[in-house]
Design an enzyme around this catalytic site. Structure first.
Site, PDB file in Angstrom:
ATOM      1  N   GLU A  69      -9.285   4.973   2.491  1.00 40.76           N
ATOM      2  CA  GLU A  69     -10.608   5.500   2.854  1.00 40.76           C
ATOM      3  C   GLU A  69     -11.475   5.673   1.610  1.00 40.76           C
ATOM      4  OE1 GLU A  69      -9.107   8.745   5.211  1.00 40.76           O
ATOM      5  OE2 GLU A  69      -8.396   7.258   6.653  1.00 40.76           O
ATOM      6  N   ASN A  99      -1.602  14.329   4.814  1.00 41.39           N
ATOM      7  CA  ASN A  99      -2.952  14.174   4.278  1.00 41.39           C
ATOM      8  C   ASN A  99      -3.930  14.714   5.328  1.00 41.39           C
ATOM      9  OD1 ASN A  99      -5.413  13.334   3.324  1.00 41.39           O
ATOM     10  ND2 ASN A  99      -4.977  11.135   3.412  1.00 41.39           N
ATOM     11  N   LYS A 157      -7.025  14.998   5.212  1.00 43.80           N
ATOM     12  CA  LYS A 157      -8.345  14.343   5.174  1.00 43.80           C
ATOM     13  C   LYS A 157      -9.448  15.399   5.286  1.00 43.80           C
ATOM     14  CE  LYS A 157      -6.198  10.147   6.787  1.00 43.80           C
ATOM     15  NZ  LYS A 157      -6.290   8.893   7.507  1.00 43.80           N
ATOM     16  N   HIS A 176      -6.464   6.100  -1.903  1.00 44.67           N
ATOM     17  CA  HIS A 176      -6.350   6.022  -0.438  1.00 44.67           C
ATOM     18  C   HIS A 176      -7.342   4.986   0.084  1.00 44.67           C
ATOM     19  CE1 HIS A 176      -6.539   7.057   3.793  1.00 44.67           C
ATOM     20  NE2 HIS A 176      -5.346   7.616   3.627  1.00 44.67           N
ATOM     21  N   GLU A 185       0.194   1.904   2.959  1.00 46.85           N
ATOM     22  CA  GLU A 185      -0.548   2.219   4.176  1.00 46.85           C
ATOM     23  C   GLU A 185      -1.368   1.000   4.592  1.00 46.85           C
ATOM     24  OE1 GLU A 185      -1.246   6.710   4.693  1.00 46.85           O
ATOM     25  OE2 GLU A 185      -2.793   6.007   3.345  1.00 46.85           O
ATOM     26  N   SER A 212      -0.409   5.856  11.363  1.00 49.09           N
ATOM     27  CA  SER A 212       0.001   6.218  12.726  1.00 49.09           C
ATOM     28  C   SER A 212       1.461   6.665  12.826  1.00 49.09           C
ATOM     29  CB  SER A 212      -0.296   5.071  13.709  1.00 49.09           C
ATOM     30  OG  SER A 212      -1.690   4.795  13.722  1.00 49.09           O
ATOM     31  N   GLY A 255      -5.004   5.603  11.609  1.00 43.90           N
ATOM     32  CA  GLY A 255      -5.852   6.243  12.613  1.00 43.90           C
ATOM     33  C   GLY A 255      -6.102   5.380  13.834  1.00 43.90           C
TER      34      GLY A 255
HETATM   35  P1  13P Z   1      -2.890   8.365  10.387  1.00 40.74           P
HETATM   36  O1  13P Z   1      -1.518   8.971  10.363  1.00 40.74           O
HETATM   37  O2  13P Z   1      -3.885   9.231  11.106  1.00 40.74           O
HETATM   38  O3  13P Z   1      -2.884   6.957  10.860  1.00 40.74           O
HETATM   39  O4  13P Z   1      -3.411   8.337   8.858  1.00 40.74           O
HETATM   40  C1  13P Z   1      -2.585   7.806   7.884  1.00 40.74           C
HETATM   41  C2  13P Z   1      -3.181   8.095   6.567  1.00 40.74           C
HETATM   42  O5  13P Z   1      -4.209   7.563   6.204  1.00 40.74           O
HETATM   43  C3  13P Z   1      -2.496   9.061   5.696  1.00 40.74           C
HETATM   44  O6  13P Z   1      -3.011   9.035   4.411  1.00 40.74           O
END
Ligand code: 13P
Length: 250
Positions: free
Chosen positions: A97, A9, A11, A95, A167, A213, A173
């Site tokens: 976010e 992803n 982002k 997601h 997740e 992560s 992150g």
């Molecule tokens: P990270 O791998 O940066 O923690 O992000 C995970 C994520 O949100 C994938 O959709």
């Protein structure tokens, strides 16, 4: 038997030129495997070019979001049909976010799930609890609500093929990865819930990715657990070497 799937992803990272470079690098270093499917999810602006660059590979192409409407006065929104028209096969929905920063509810995610499925786009259906919810002992309640409301009205035949991504929000992150035991516990819980809501067959055949992560160093141990089927990767998918190493270690 279900497949392991590692999806990157991206982002809100990489403009068009940067996207082209990253895809070319991934193509150079990736040794495709029968047992692990790779998917990338660039931003909307790079999808069309990405699908051209991915022709002749087995790397799947995903969008990061979509609207549940078909067309009309929805400024800034992108429909499932539009994603299909540029060669997308997958779409990340729900997601964390999108849920926390843009206020998407379980009911919004449900409408998107139905629309994606009806347009033959495979959803990557994301769920996960916040740190506060986990600490308050609400983790399973929250996950169950996300699953039940997100999948409401979707039949077993329609859900077949959907990818689920667990997740935990506190691991995204933050560098704070869930331990393989913590992740396995939730993955088994989700699989069991799918069994209860649908059938053993659907539950056993559904890929449940872990996200939060994930790095080349922890991908193997996480994927050694029986209910963890690949990864949804954020930060570590922005470099071809680490994304490819995660696929190798899965
Ligand atoms: P990270 O791998 O940066 O923690 O992000 C995970 C994520 O949100 C994938 O959709």
């Amino acid at each position: 038997m279900r497949k392991k799937i590692v999806a990157g992803n991206w982002k809100m990272n990489n403009d068009l030129n940067e996207s082209i470079s990253l895809i070319n690098e991934i193509k150079e270093v990736l040794v495709e495997r029968e047992d692990v499917k790779a998917i990338i999810a660039p931003t909307f602006v790079s999808l069309d070019r990405a699908s051209q660059l991915l022709k002749g590979t087995n790397i799947g192409l995903s969008a990061q979001n979509m609207c549940y409407e078909d067309s009309g006065a929805f400024t800034g929104a992108i429909s499932a049909k539009m994603l299909k028209s540029v060669g997308c096969e997958y779409v990340i929905l729900g997601h964390s976010e999108r849920r926390t920063l843009f206020g998407e509810s379980n009911s919004d995610v449900n409408k998107k799930m139905k629309k994606a499925i009806s347009e033959i786009l495979t959803p990557i259906f994301c769920i996960g609890e916040t740190l506060e919810e986990r600490e308050n002992g609400e983790m399973k309640t929250v996950i169950e609500k996300q699953v039940r409301e997100g999948l409401e009205g979707i039949s077993e035949a329609e859900l077949t093929g959907t990818i689920v991504a667990y997740e935990p929000v506190w691991a995204i992150g933050t560098g704070k990865v869930a331990t393989p035991d913590q992740a396995q516990e939730v993955h088994a819980f989700i699989r069991n819930l799918l069994k209860e809501m649908y059938s053993e067959e659907l539950a056993e055949n559904t890929t449940i990715q872990y996200g939060g992560s994930v790095k080349p160093e922890n991908a193997a141990e996480l994927n050694g657990r029986p209910d963890i089927d690949g990864a949804l990767v954020g930060g570590a998918c922005l470099k071809a070497d680490s994304f490819v190493a995660i696929i190798k270690n899965a």
